[in-house]
Design a protein around this motif. Structure first.
Motif, PDB file in Angstrom:
ATOM      1  N   ALA A  20       0.847  -1.198   0.000  1.00 43.14           N
ATOM      2  CA  ALA A  20       0.000   0.000   0.000  1.00 43.14           C
ATOM      3  C   ALA A  20       0.878   1.242   0.000  1.00 43.14           C
ATOM      4  N   VAL A  21       0.627   2.146  -0.930  1.00 46.30           N
ATOM      5  CA  VAL A  21       1.426   3.372  -1.062  1.00 46.30           C
ATOM      6  C   VAL A  21       0.487   4.573  -0.998  1.00 46.30           C
ATOM      7  N   VAL A  22       0.634   5.374   0.057  1.00 43.98           N
ATOM      8  CA  VAL A  22      -0.221   6.552   0.248  1.00 43.98           C
ATOM      9  C   VAL A  22       0.501   7.763  -0.327  1.00 43.98           C
ATOM     10  N   VAL A  23       0.028   8.229  -1.459  1.00 44.22           N
ATOM     11  CA  VAL A  23       0.691   9.329  -2.166  1.00 44.22           C
ATOM     12  C   VAL A  23       0.027  10.651  -1.786  1.00 44.22           C
ATOM     13  N   ASP A  24       0.619  11.335  -0.809  1.00 46.14           N
ATOM     14  CA  ASP A  24       0.144  12.669  -0.433  1.00 46.14           C
ATOM     15  C   ASP A  24       1.185  13.698  -0.871  1.00 46.14           C
ATOM     16  N   THR A  25       1.008  14.943  -0.464  1.00 47.39           N
ATOM     17  CA  THR A  25       1.923  15.996  -0.922  1.00 47.39           C
ATOM     18  C   THR A  25       3.354  15.768  -0.426  1.00 47.39           C
TER      19      THR A  25
ATOM     20  N   GLY B 115      14.825  11.665  -6.342  1.00 44.65           N
ATOM     21  CA  GLY B 115      15.125  11.235  -7.704  1.00 44.65           C
ATOM     22  C   GLY B 115      14.445   9.943  -8.097  1.00 44.65           C
ATOM     23  N   LEU B 116      13.391   9.555  -7.356  1.00 46.37           N
ATOM     24  CA  LEU B 116      12.713   8.294  -7.645  1.00 46.37           C
ATOM     25  C   LEU B 116      11.747   8.420  -8.824  1.00 46.37           C
ATOM     26  N   HIS B 117      11.361   9.640  -9.169  1.00 43.30           N
ATOM     27  CA  HIS B 117      10.468   9.873 -10.305  1.00 43.30           C
ATOM     28  C   HIS B 117      10.452  11.368 -10.596  1.00 43.30           C
ATOM     29  N   GLN B 118       9.829  11.727 -11.700  1.00 46.91           N
ATOM     30  CA  GLN B 118       9.614  13.132 -12.035  1.00 46.91           C
ATOM     31  C   GLN B 118       8.142  13.370 -12.380  1.00 46.91           C
ATOM     32  N   GLU B 119       7.285  12.592 -11.782  1.00 47.94           N
ATOM     33  CA  GLU B 119       5.858  12.637 -12.086  1.00 47.94           C
ATOM     34  C   GLU B 119       5.113  13.613 -11.178  1.00 47.94           C
ATOM     35  N   THR B 120       3.916  13.984 -11.601  1.00 44.51           N
ATOM     36  CA  THR B 120       3.007  14.775 -10.768  1.00 44.51           C
ATOM     37  C   THR B 120       1.681  14.041 -10.558  1.00 44.51           C
ATOM     38  N   ASP B 121       1.409  13.038 -11.390  1.00 39.53           N
ATOM     39  CA  ASP B 121       0.165  12.281 -11.287  1.00 39.53           C
ATOM     40  C   ASP B 121       0.257  11.273 -10.139  1.00 39.53           C
ATOM     41  N   GLN B 122      -0.721  11.320  -9.223  1.00 40.68           N
ATOM     42  CA  GLN B 122      -0.658  10.472  -8.027  1.00 40.68           C
ATOM     43  C   GLN B 122      -0.660   8.985  -8.354  1.00 40.68           C
ATOM     44  N   LYS B 123      -1.506   8.571  -9.273  1.00 40.58           N
ATOM     45  CA  LYS B 123      -1.567   7.137  -9.595  1.00 40.58           C
ATOM     46  C   LYS B 123      -0.254   6.659 -10.201  1.00 40.58           C
ATOM     47  N   LYS B 124       0.348   7.449 -11.087  1.00 42.02           N
ATOM     48  CA  LYS B 124       1.629   7.060 -11.685  1.00 42.02           C
ATOM     49  C   LYS B 124       2.707   6.944 -10.615  1.00 42.02           C
TER      50      LYS B 124
ATOM     51  N   PRO C 222      10.193  -2.147  -0.967  1.00 40.18           N
ATOM     52  CA  PRO C 222       9.847  -3.468  -0.459  1.00 40.18           C
ATOM     53  C   PRO C 222       8.386  -3.446   0.000  1.00 40.18           C
ATOM     54  N   PRO C 223       7.542  -4.355  -0.457  1.00 39.19           N
ATOM     55  CA  PRO C 223       6.109  -4.299  -0.149  1.00 39.19           C
ATOM     56  C   PRO C 223       5.798  -4.211   1.335  1.00 39.19           C
ATOM     57  N   GLU C 224       6.568  -4.914   2.148  1.00 40.47           N
ATOM     58  CA  GLU C 224       6.312  -4.929   3.584  1.00 40.47           C
ATOM     59  C   GLU C 224       6.687  -3.612   4.265  1.00 40.47           C
ATOM     60  N   GLU C 225       7.377  -2.732   3.548  1.00 43.36           N
ATOM     61  CA  GLU C 225       7.834  -1.468   4.133  1.00 43.36           C
ATOM     62  C   GLU C 225       7.070  -0.251   3.609  1.00 43.36           C
ATOM     63  N   SER C 226       6.317  -0.416   2.525  1.00 44.71           N
ATOM     64  CA  SER C 226       5.789   0.747   1.807  1.00 44.71           C
ATOM     65  C   SER C 226       4.822   1.584   2.636  1.00 44.71           C
ATOM     66  N   ASN C 227       3.933   0.955   3.397  1.00 46.46           N
ATOM     67  CA  ASN C 227       2.955   1.712   4.176  1.00 46.46           C
ATOM     68  C   ASN C 227       3.636   2.548   5.255  1.00 46.46           C
ATOM     69  N   ASP C 228       4.540   1.921   6.011  1.00 45.81           N
ATOM     70  CA  ASP C 228       5.262   2.655   7.055  1.00 45.81           C
ATOM     71  C   ASP C 228       6.156   3.734   6.447  1.00 45.81           C
ATOM     72  N   PHE C 229       6.742   3.450   5.307  1.00 47.14           N
ATOM     73  CA  PHE C 229       7.585   4.422   4.611  1.00 47.14           C
ATOM     74  C   PHE C 229       6.808   5.700   4.327  1.00 47.14           C
ATOM     75  N   CYS C 230       5.575   5.569   3.882  1.00 51.92           N
ATOM     76  CA  CYS C 230       4.758   6.748   3.563  1.00 51.92           C
ATOM     77  C   CYS C 230       4.417   7.549   4.816  1.00 51.92           C
ATOM     78  N   HIS C 231       4.151   6.870   5.925  1.00 51.97           N
ATOM     79  CA  HIS C 231       3.902   7.585   7.179  1.00 51.97           C
ATOM     80  C   HIS C 231       5.157   8.362   7.605  1.00 51.97           C
ATOM     81  N   ARG C 232       6.313   7.739   7.424  1.00 50.88           N
ATOM     82  CA  ARG C 232       7.563   8.402   7.812  1.00 50.88           C
ATOM     83  C   ARG C 232       7.876   9.590   6.905  1.00 50.88           C
ATOM     84  N   LEU C 233       7.463   9.521   5.648  1.00 48.20           N
ATOM     85  CA  LEU C 233       7.643  10.664   4.758  1.00 48.20           C
ATOM     86  C   LEU C 233       6.862  11.878   5.264  1.00 48.20           C
TER      87      LEU C 233
END
Length: 209
Positions: A136-141, A151-160, A170-181
């Motif tokens: 799960a990847v929560v794409v907020d601002t 440098g992981l992307h140059q996109e502006t579209d949330q779904k992309k 790593p799938p097991e880290e993605s949700n916590d990673f987004c909270h830490r961001l």
């Protein structure tokens, strides 16, 4: 260094810097998570947390929301902004939950996205935090800004961006990673200024390079 290598270094750096990777929204069940996240659109989590205690005392289940009127619900959420749209969306969402899911929040990303007013950001948060879905990847601002600077992307579209990060993290880290961001975006890598001298990711961040 590849993007996947940078992503993995970022995961570990943020994990060391912010061991507690919790969502700053306050809720106790899937429905409350869904409603609180909808209220957080263009509103701070702190403001939402000021509103939800009284809101969730009045509305304890999906039927309570479904039976309400936009005018009544709006009185509880006015300070969150966009309250007319949010009240209509929440009531419409609750009615679908009652009609199609016996008042329960579905545990499918596609089912959540199909609910009125619910986008991929909210759906991913519910799937990751409530149902424990890996990847799960929560794409907020904060996520958009910091992952671009890394440098992981140059996109502006949330779904992309979501799909790109799903392939790098790593799938097991993605949700916590987004909270830490979110925590890092508030404290160090802010929208106004990237304080690279205080950043735990400065050694490999492309912005500094």
């Amino acid at each position: 260094m590849t993007k996947k290598q940078i992503a993995r270094l970022a995961v570990e750096a943020l994990k060391a810097e912010y061991p507690d990777s919790i969502c700053s929204l306050q809720y106790t069940d899937p429905l409350q998570c869904l409603v609180a996240t909808r209220l957080s659109a263009q509103c701070t989590d702190a403001r939402v947390n000021m509103v939800t205690p009284a809101l969730f005392e009045r509305y304890t289940c999906a039927k309570d929301f479904a039976d309400s009127s936009p005018e009544e619900l709006a009185e509880y959420i006015k300070s969150c902004g966009l309250y007319k749209t949010k009240s209509k969306d929440i009531i419409a969402m609750a009615r679908v939950l009652c009609e199609q899911y016996d008042g329960e929040v579905p545990d499918s990303l596609q089912a959540l996205i199909a609910l009125p007013g619910i986008g991929r950001k909210t759906a991913n948060l519910v799937m990751g935090d409530i149902f424990g879905m890996e990847g799960a990847v929560v794409v907020d601002t904060h996520c958009i800004r910091i992952t671009r600077r890394l440098g992981l992307h140059q996109e502006t579209d949330q779904k992309k961006i979501e799909l790109i990060l799903r392939g790098l993290l790593p799938p097991e880290e993605s949700n916590d990673f987004c909270h830490r961001l979110v925590l890092h975006g508030r404290a160090v890598c802010t929208a106004r200024k990237a304080m690279c001298e205080n950043c735990c990711m400065s050694e490999f961040c492309r912005k500094k390079a």
